[in-house]
Structure formats: C-alpha cells, structure tokens
Design an enzyme around this catalytic site. Structure first.
Site, mmCIF file in Angstrom:
data_model
loop_
_atom_site.group_PDB
_atom_site.id
_atom_site.type_symbol
_atom_site.label_atom_id
_atom_site.label_comp_id
_atom_site.label_asym_id
_atom_site.label_seq_id
_atom_site.Cartn_x
_atom_site.Cartn_y
_atom_site.Cartn_z
ATOM 1 C CD GLU A 24 -2.692 1.708 2.248
ATOM 2 O OE1 GLU A 24 -3.718 0.561 2.862
ATOM 3 O OE2 GLU A 24 -1.550 2.336 3.653
ATOM 4 C CE1 TYR A 58 -10.634 8.756 -3.974
ATOM 5 C CE2 TYR A 58 -11.743 8.515 -1.937
ATOM 6 C CZ TYR A 58 -12.117 9.003 -3.215
ATOM 7 O OH TYR A 58 -13.096 10.555 -3.846
ATOM 8 N N GLY A 117 -15.389 3.667 3.891
ATOM 9 C CA GLY A 117 -15.197 4.902 4.469
ATOM 10 C C GLY A 117 -15.596 5.988 5.966
ATOM 11 C CE LYS A 173 -16.442 -4.970 3.819
ATOM 12 N NZ LYS A 173 -16.327 -4.270 4.358
HETATM 13 P P1 FAD Z 1 -17.956 -1.405 6.140
HETATM 14 O O1 FAD Z 1 -17.590 -2.580 5.269
HETATM 15 O O2 FAD Z 1 -19.466 -1.082 5.636
HETATM 16 O O3 FAD Z 1 -17.973 -1.209 7.577
HETATM 17 C C1 FAD Z 1 -18.112 -0.428 8.398
HETATM 18 C C2 FAD Z 1 -18.959 -0.548 9.837
HETATM 19 O O4 FAD Z 1 -21.089 -0.820 9.167
HETATM 20 C C3 FAD Z 1 -19.644 -2.292 10.714
HETATM 21 O O5 FAD Z 1 -18.613 -2.033 11.622
HETATM 22 C C4 FAD Z 1 -19.275 -3.329 9.683
HETATM 23 O O6 FAD Z 1 -20.205 -4.294 11.126
HETATM 24 C C5 FAD Z 1 -21.385 -2.526 9.799
HETATM 25 N N1 FAD Z 1 -21.572 -2.407 8.646
HETATM 26 C C6 FAD Z 1 -21.091 -3.433 7.714
HETATM 27 N N2 FAD Z 1 -22.225 -3.089 6.613
HETATM 28 C C7 FAD Z 1 -23.267 -3.342 7.674
HETATM 29 C C8 FAD Z 1 -25.178 -3.733 6.835
HETATM 30 N N3 FAD Z 1 -25.445 -3.848 5.638
HETATM 31 N N4 FAD Z 1 -25.696 -3.480 8.182
HETATM 32 C C9 FAD Z 1 -25.440 -3.091 9.392
HETATM 33 N N5 FAD Z 1 -23.703 -2.724 9.526
HETATM 34 C C10 FAD Z 1 -22.998 -3.071 9.102
HETATM 35 N N6 FAD Z 1 -10.314 4.849 4.756
HETATM 36 C C11 FAD Z 1 -9.917 5.858 4.005
HETATM 37 O O7 FAD Z 1 -10.294 6.903 4.344
HETATM 38 N N7 FAD Z 1 -8.663 5.808 2.780
HETATM 39 C C12 FAD Z 1 -8.572 4.688 2.298
HETATM 40 O O8 FAD Z 1 -7.303 4.068 2.407
HETATM 41 C C13 FAD Z 1 -9.213 3.355 3.691
HETATM 42 N N8 FAD Z 1 -7.730 1.865 3.106
HETATM 43 C C14 FAD Z 1 -8.404 1.345 4.052
HETATM 44 C C15 FAD Z 1 -7.944 -0.133 3.712
HETATM 45 C C16 FAD Z 1 -8.138 -1.052 4.457
HETATM 46 C C17 FAD Z 1 -7.053 -2.713 3.833
HETATM 47 C C18 FAD Z 1 -8.523 -1.004 5.751
HETATM 48 C C19 FAD Z 1 -8.675 -1.923 6.534
HETATM 49 C C20 FAD Z 1 -9.201 0.205 5.906
HETATM 50 C C21 FAD Z 1 -8.734 1.347 4.783
HETATM 51 N N9 FAD Z 1 -9.493 2.140 5.296
HETATM 52 C C22 FAD Z 1 -9.317 3.617 4.972
HETATM 53 C C23 FAD Z 1 -11.169 2.551 6.975
HETATM 54 C C24 FAD Z 1 -12.078 2.339 6.193
HETATM 55 O O9 FAD Z 1 -12.745 3.693 5.685
HETATM 56 C C25 FAD Z 1 -12.294 2.359 7.531
HETATM 57 O O10 FAD Z 1 -12.229 1.095 8.867
HETATM 58 C C26 FAD Z 1 -14.283 2.651 7.225
HETATM 59 O O11 FAD Z 1 -14.386 3.207 9.217
HETATM 60 C C27 FAD Z 1 -15.335 1.116 7.081
HETATM 61 O O12 FAD Z 1 -14.770 1.158 6.099
HETATM 62 P P2 FAD Z 1 -15.689 -1.069 5.489
HETATM 63 O O13 FAD Z 1 -15.325 -0.125 3.705
HETATM 64 O O14 FAD Z 1 -14.959 -1.177 6.411
HETATM 65 O O15 FAD Z 1 -16.965 -0.002 5.974
#
Ligand code: FAD
Length: 292
Positions: A24, A58, A117, A173
């Site tokens: 990354e 991002y 995010g 997902k």
């Molecule tokens: P989600 O998968 O949507 O999950 C977020 C929360 O909602 C979790 O608690 C989950 O249990 C809950 N949830 C999910 N789906 C549902 C549903 N359908 N109903 C009810 N609850 C639900 N951030 C940045 O800003 N830029 C980056 O480039 C970046 N890169 C990352 C790379 C990696 C490998 C990781 C692990 C994280 C990264 N992050 C980045 C951080 C990330 O944006 C945050 O952790 C954010 O809070 C959650 O994103 P997510 O896509 O995991 O969310």
C-alpha cells in the site's frame, strides 16, 4: 488479471510458503508532482519482489481524489506495476460514484478496494446514498468491470456491535462480489488466525490477506492503532520501549518483530501479505529480503 486469478494462480505455487506480496502507498499531500515522481523512482527497489499490485489510499490523511488516481496511473504507466485504487463512498451520490467509476476505468484502472470510509468530522448533512461498503460493492459490480477488494478487521471494526455481526457484514461484501479481503493491520498473529477461523465458519471462501504495517517506532504504531482500533500487546510495547532513546535501535527492533510476524504468516501458508509501506520502500526491502 482479476484479483481472484492473482490469488488462484498463487495456489498452484510449489512453495506454498511464498505468499503473494502487495504493497500500500499513499499519495503525497503537498508538492504532489515532485514527490510522486520521487516515489515512482524509489518504488523501483521493491520490484524484485514481483508485487502483485500496489494499492493507493484514498482520502486518508487528507489526500485528494485526483492525487490518488494520478498516482495510480503513474504506478501503471511509469513504474509498470498494477495499481489498485482505494475508494471510499461516504458522502457521494450514486451519480458521482458512477462518474468516478467511468473516469477510472477510462484511465485504465482495473482494481479497486471498495470502502465505506469514515464520516469526515464536521461534515454537515453527509449524503448517504451508500450506507455501507456492501452497497458500494454491489454498485461497482453492476456498473463496471473492476475487480473488487474489500476491508476486513481481525479485531472487529470499531463500530460493530460484536464480532459475529461484523463477520456477517463482511460476508455481505463477499456475496456482493468482492474477490479478496485485505485486513486491517494487527500486531498479534493469533488475532488473524482467529479471524480466518471465523470467516471460514461463516462460509467466506475468498482469500483473506493479512495487512501488515512494519514497525518503525513505538510512537508510530501507538498513533496508528489508536486511530484504527487495533491493539498492541504489553510484551510488544515493553520490547519496543527498551529502545526509546535510540531511534535506530528502535527501528531495528521494530523491523525484526515485523520480519518474525511475516515469517510466521508465511509459515502458516497465507495466500498473500499486503504491506502498508508508508512509502518507505527501503524498509520494505530490508523486511522482505530476510523473509523465508
Ligand atoms: P463497512 O464494511 O461498511 O463496515 C463499517 C461498519 O458498518 C462495520 O462496523 C460493519 O460491521 C458495519 N456494517 C457493514 N455493513 C453493514 C450492513 N449492511 N448493515 C449494518 N451494519 C453494517 N479509509 C480511507 O479513508 N481511505 C483509505 O484508503 C482506506 N484504506 C483502507 C484499507 C484497508 C485494507 C482497511 C482495512 C481500511 C481502510 N480504510 C481507509 C479505513 C476504512 O475506510 C474504515 O475502517 C471505515 O470506517 C470502514 O470502511 P469499510 O469499507 O470497512 O466499511
């Protein structure tokens, strides 16, 4: 090559202990032109590990949408490596996401890490066209040919009520079309192995790739773990703090720990290791040269 094929190919490897390596990077916030050119020069030294892809963060740390895409294009066109663009959908309308997907596909990007995010502090009336990342994955799948990765959390996501619900949400997902899960950083491999166990029990059968952030100092990991909700064992803290007054010795001790962490993961035949490089490529070389 699609993400699923990258990891499928790795399953045919004779040496199962050689995980697929990816890195990354983040786009420089200031003096983008000058610093990104330097980054492209410096990235040369990690090519010898044949990285499967280089992911570009991002928005994190205030970097802009344009810089992420531009850096990803430089990685592809100038460094000759495969970029994976991170994208966070929070605050975006469906139309804007659609436009962005078209823009990046036209730019030749083939891989995306689909993220919800964090809600930016102070954002008034954020748009919630996408509430969670599974909705984004579904949308990307319906409107593009991008190959999709998603995030997973070995210590559960901060907002999740409990681990099981977080895993159920991770599965959403996967069911929506994700091809690989890249995890949040962690400093205790047992947490990762427990996570793998839980994903398997939940019927998740795509590759789960551990995200490893090499340790350069205690201060660095203290800050990042507070931000992302990961933990540091007391024993690791004490081990690092012995070197508190000597930054070089601290960095050496940190890298030694990270080497052992990666070696243990490789010994457990993980499909890949995704290294959070922090754009410090020489440290990545030191780490990987002694792996295996
Ligand atoms: P989600 O998968 O949507 O999950 C977020 C929360 O909602 C979790 O608690 C989950 O249990 C809950 N949830 C999910 N789906 C549902 C549903 N359908 N109903 C009810 N609850 C639900 N951030 C940045 O800003 N830029 C980056 O480039 C970046 N890169 C990352 C790379 C990696 C490998 C990781 C692990 C994280 C990264 N992050 C980045 C951080 C990330 O944006 C945050 O952790 C954010 O809070 C959650 O994103 P997510 O896509 O995991 O969310």
């Amino acid at each position: 090559m699609k993400l699923k094929d990258i990891y499928k190919l790795s399953d045919t490897r004779t040496d199962k202990k050689k995980p697929v390596i990816s890195f990354e990077v983040f786009p420089p916030k200031e003096d983008f032109e000058e610093k990104s050119t330097k980054l492209i020069d410096e990235i040369e030294c990690i090519k010898k590990f044949s990285p499967a892809f280089i992911s570009v963060t991002y928005g994190a740390g205030g970097s802009s949408q344009e810089n992420s895409l531009e850096l990803a294009m430089k990685i592809k066109q100038q460094a000759g490596l495969i970029p994976m663009l991170h994208f966070t959908c929070i605050g975006f309308s469906r139309q804007k996401v659609l436009n962005y997907l078209k823009t990046i596909e036209n730019a030749g990007i083939e891989h995306i890490l689909a993220l919800r995010g964090d809600i930016p502090e102070g954002m008034k009336n954020p748009i919630f066209d996408f509430k969670y990342a599974n909705e984004l994955v579904e949308f990307i799948k319906a409107h593009s040919n991008l190959s999709i990765g998603v995030a997973g959390y070995p210590e559960k996501h901060r907002e999740a009520v409990n681990f099981d619900e977080d895993i159920d949400n991770l599965k959403r997902k996967v069911d929506a079309g994700a091809e690989v899960i890249i995890t949040q950083l962690f400093y205790n491999n047992d947490l990762f192995f427990r996570f793998i166990d839980k994903t398997q029990k939940a019927g998740i059968n795509i590759p789960v790739v551990p995200g490893v952030m090499p340790i350069l100092s205690y201060k660095q990991i203290d800050k990042i773990t507070r931000l992302c909700g990961a933990s540091i064992d007391e024993s690791l803290k004490n081990y690092l703090l012995q070197h508190e007054n000597d930054p070089d010795s601290m960095a050496k001790a940190g890298l030694e720990f990270s080497q052992k962490q990666c070696q243990q993961l490789a010994d457990a035949e993980v499909r890949g290791i995704h290294l959070y490089s922090l754009n410090k490529f020489k440290h990545m070389v030191t780490l990987l040269e002694n792996l295996l």
